[in-house]
Motif scaffolding. Structure first.
Motif, mmCIF file in Angstrom:
data_model
loop_
_atom_site.group_PDB
_atom_site.id
_atom_site.type_symbol
_atom_site.label_atom_id
_atom_site.label_comp_id
_atom_site.label_asym_id
_atom_site.label_seq_id
_atom_site.Cartn_x
_atom_site.Cartn_y
_atom_site.Cartn_z
ATOM 1 N N GLY A 119 -1.627 40.061 67.385
ATOM 2 C CA GLY A 119 -1.057 39.739 66.078
ATOM 3 C C GLY A 119 -1.431 40.781 65.042
ATOM 4 O O GLY A 119 -0.580 41.265 64.289
ATOM 5 N N GLY A 137 -2.347 43.893 65.589
ATOM 6 C CA GLY A 137 -1.696 45.158 65.933
ATOM 7 C C GLY A 137 -0.227 45.164 65.542
ATOM 8 O O GLY A 137 0.285 46.170 65.046
ATOM 9 N N THR A 138 0.440 44.033 65.752
ATOM 10 C CA THR A 138 1.858 43.932 65.409
ATOM 11 C C THR A 138 2.039 44.032 63.892
ATOM 12 O O THR A 138 2.899 44.759 63.398
ATOM 13 N N ALA A 139 1.183 43.312 63.133
ATOM 14 C CA ALA A 139 1.274 43.342 61.671
ATOM 15 C C ALA A 139 1.035 44.756 61.162
ATOM 16 O O ALA A 139 1.743 45.236 60.266
ATOM 17 N N SER A 140 0.055 45.428 61.761
ATOM 18 C CA SER A 140 -0.261 46.778 61.297
ATOM 19 C C SER A 140 0.869 47.754 61.632
ATOM 20 O O SER A 140 1.225 48.615 60.821
ATOM 21 N N LEU A 141 1.479 47.611 62.815
ATOM 22 C CA LEU A 141 2.614 48.460 63.183
ATOM 23 C C LEU A 141 3.772 48.265 62.206
ATOM 24 O O LEU A 141 4.363 49.227 61.712
ATOM 25 N N ILE A 142 4.077 47.011 61.902
ATOM 26 C CA ILE A 142 5.205 46.735 60.998
ATOM 27 C C ILE A 142 4.904 47.302 59.607
ATOM 28 O O ILE A 142 5.779 47.882 58.968
ATOM 29 N N ASP A 184 3.143 49.916 58.860
ATOM 30 C CA ASP A 184 3.333 51.365 58.882
ATOM 31 C C ASP A 184 4.820 51.738 58.935
ATOM 32 O O ASP A 184 5.253 52.686 58.285
ATOM 33 N N LEU A 185 5.584 50.983 59.726
ATOM 34 C CA LEU A 185 7.020 51.263 59.815
ATOM 35 C C LEU A 185 7.689 51.020 58.467
ATOM 36 O O LEU A 185 8.631 51.703 58.076
ATOM 37 N N LEU A 186 7.177 50.020 57.745
ATOM 38 C CA LEU A 186 7.698 49.695 56.425
ATOM 39 C C LEU A 186 7.481 50.861 55.476
ATOM 40 O O LEU A 186 8.381 51.259 54.737
#
Lengths: 370, 370
Positions: free
Chosen positions: A261, A263-268, A270-272
């Protein structure tokens, strides 16, 4: 530093008359003691009734604390020459760790000098030392680490446990997690009757492992007396969802879910950021959306819900992320402060004890009628 | 509908000379056959060389297909009166499911009439039926479901398996997953030498369950001959990360991680929408950021990576989400199409077979020297 001598018994009552004393392990985090002291200073500024006992090499800590205006006369330093590193094996620390800051920090709670211990150190070592120095609550077999998880529920967070105290959990452990987790939700999230879900790979009752089927029955049976609602099996998608307030699982699964969770939040996130940089128009949009984005970031920033709580011991321990920055350390201290204020430790001990005796009563009744 | 009679042997070659034939289960998804046919129509428009064999109640399907211009003369309907529901137990379906659309869809692959099967139905039943109708590849004990996961890697996705074919996996199964997963990454993501990680609660080798320690050794040993790089233990945060391209785990943990990641992404997406509505300025920002947001949404939209692939059978099966809409169904069909195009089935069979014989050789050599 006379103020740190406030009697701890008063601190642990629901409405403290004196000051809250927290025991802080200065060492063992990835960013070193300067970051821990910076986090303490932030918390000290916001909450004038917190005092600290700080554990680590005295000379270094005195220098760091001396620089912080808000920490003046509010920190007692206890010298500890040794440090538990992230690579130390828990069994070694239990045997040879008497000179470490972690040991010293736990002993301040054990002695009643402080009400909650906070550490950024090695999770396995902290749990092993906590079990040894604070001992398990009567009726608890495996203590658990509980975290708050951003969710769709009105309270904004769900409780999930265990996220890594132990890689195993049998049906009795899972029942204990349900009891401890609902007690945490009641006191920490102010939910009078929390809804508890048991994590599985499908919501149908015939799916999943044997111990989960047994735990399903035991938790169902215990729910009424323990004043929580059992919603049955839930899935990974319900961890940030609104089907329940407390998610119960073993420490292996919980740890993987937690880190997935995050890792997913952090990836999103950064993509944002990338998305906003992509075109001139979106760069303007980024400026206009700044406050909204900050609000969202605050809501889902893992640093702001930093702090797993060790449940099932004679004294609460807050485990901060090893990589926590000052904001993260401050969030962990805030959580420790709230737990001390709410008199949570006495309540959870009472809850587990009464559930154990209720279960014994029920077992005796069942044996009687068969 | 004569075009569906294209020989399947040609279709499975890396560079097909004829048409790709996919076998589609029209029933069993949450949104019914109209959504499945809508998804087929999208794929048919984009890829003129796809033909379909569609399974379900003939009268209903003929009506639905008749409405879609792009499906004219490209769909063979095979009548199946019965439907596998989400509540059906896999064991019942295996015994009594001969009249179901799912059975019929798998049998078209078994008979060689189509190269890949696609279904939105009950995962447990689809896996049980797939194992029964298609049989396991020689050398495979437990087949696995692999998914593509949005990641920080240049290829944009990582492969994770097993996400729910079986709730158990021992060390030999985990080794098979590493072999099958790296083969999938090689063919599906075009990575000549994929990096494989084994999911655990800590990256230190002394942590975790016994079978994970054993699997660590076995995968390490197999990595050179099987042409992948083994990065060792990885954690939940590495699933969307860039430390490895293939994440190997048991189906219980993988399923929880998958659904936690999806739930987290969906929560953040909704919070983002809210954030943009909050103030007049942020509403303007939302308009300006529209295309950037759409790009981001496309990148992390779970519907666009819809489709778990069943690995380890004599024929690929693509499992779409039960709740997939037309976009989701079309993504699953696209994946099936790519697998058929790449000749993936023959390659993975060869890879598993050679690894098995290599392992046997190694075992014999070791026994010889001891």
């Amino acid at each position: 530093m006379s103020e740190t001598d406030t009697p701890v018994s008063a601190v642990q009552a629901p409405e403290p008359k004196g000051r809250i004393v927290l025991s802080i392990d200065a060492m063992g985090g990835d960013r070193g003691p300067a970051t821990v002291v910076a986090g303490m200073a932030r918390s000290a500024r916001k909450n004038p009734d917190i005092n600290f006992i700080l554990h680590g090499p005295r000379a270094e800590l005195e220098k760091l604390v001396g620089k912080r205006r808000y920490l003046a006369d509010r920190v007692e330093i206890r010298d500890a020459s040794d440090v538990v590193t992230m690579d130390d094996k828990p069994s070694q620390v239990v045997r040879h760790g008497k000179q470490t800051s972690m040991w010293s920090a736990l002993d301040a709670v054990r002695a009643g000098d402080a009400s909650v211990c906070v550490s950024c150190g090695n999770t396995g070592a902290l749990m092993a030392l906590s079990m040894m120095r604070l001992r398990k609550l009567p009726g608890v077999n495996r203590p658990a680490i509980a975290v708050l998880w951003p969710s769709r529920n009105p309270q904004g967070f769900n409780v999930m446990l265990d996220v890594g105290a132990d890689i195993r959990a049998d049906e009795s452990d899972l029942l204990q997690y349900a009891l401890m987790g609902s007690s945490y939700a009641r006191n920490g999230l102010h939910l009078p009757r929390p809804r508890v879900g048991l994590l599985n790979v499908g919501t149908e009752e015939h799916k999943g492992r044997t111990e989960l089927k047994a735990a399903h029955e035991m938790i169902q049976t215990a729910s009424e007396a323990a004043n929580f609602e059992f919603v049955g099996f839930v899935e990974g998608g319900d961890i940030p969802g609104d089907r329940c307030d407390v998610i119960v699982t073993d420490g292996f699964t919980g740890n993987v879910a937690l880190k997935t969770g995050e890792g997913t939040a952090s990836l999103i996130g950064d993509l944002l950021k990338e998305a906003f940089k992509f075109t001139p128009l979106s760069r303007i949009a980024a400026v206009l959306a700044l406050t909204s984005m900050r609000r969202l970031k605050k809501r889902i920033d893992p640093r702001r819900v930093n702090g797993g709580v060790f449940l099932g011991l004679n004294g609460p321990v807050v485990k901060s992320h090893g990589s926590a920055d000052a904001t993260g350390v401050s969030a962990a201290i805030k959580l420790a402060y709230q737990l001390a204020l709410s008199g949570f430790q006495d309540k959870i001990a009472a809850r587990v004890a009464s559930a154990v005796s209720l279960a014994q009563d029920a077992a005796e009744r069942e044996t009687g009628t068969e």
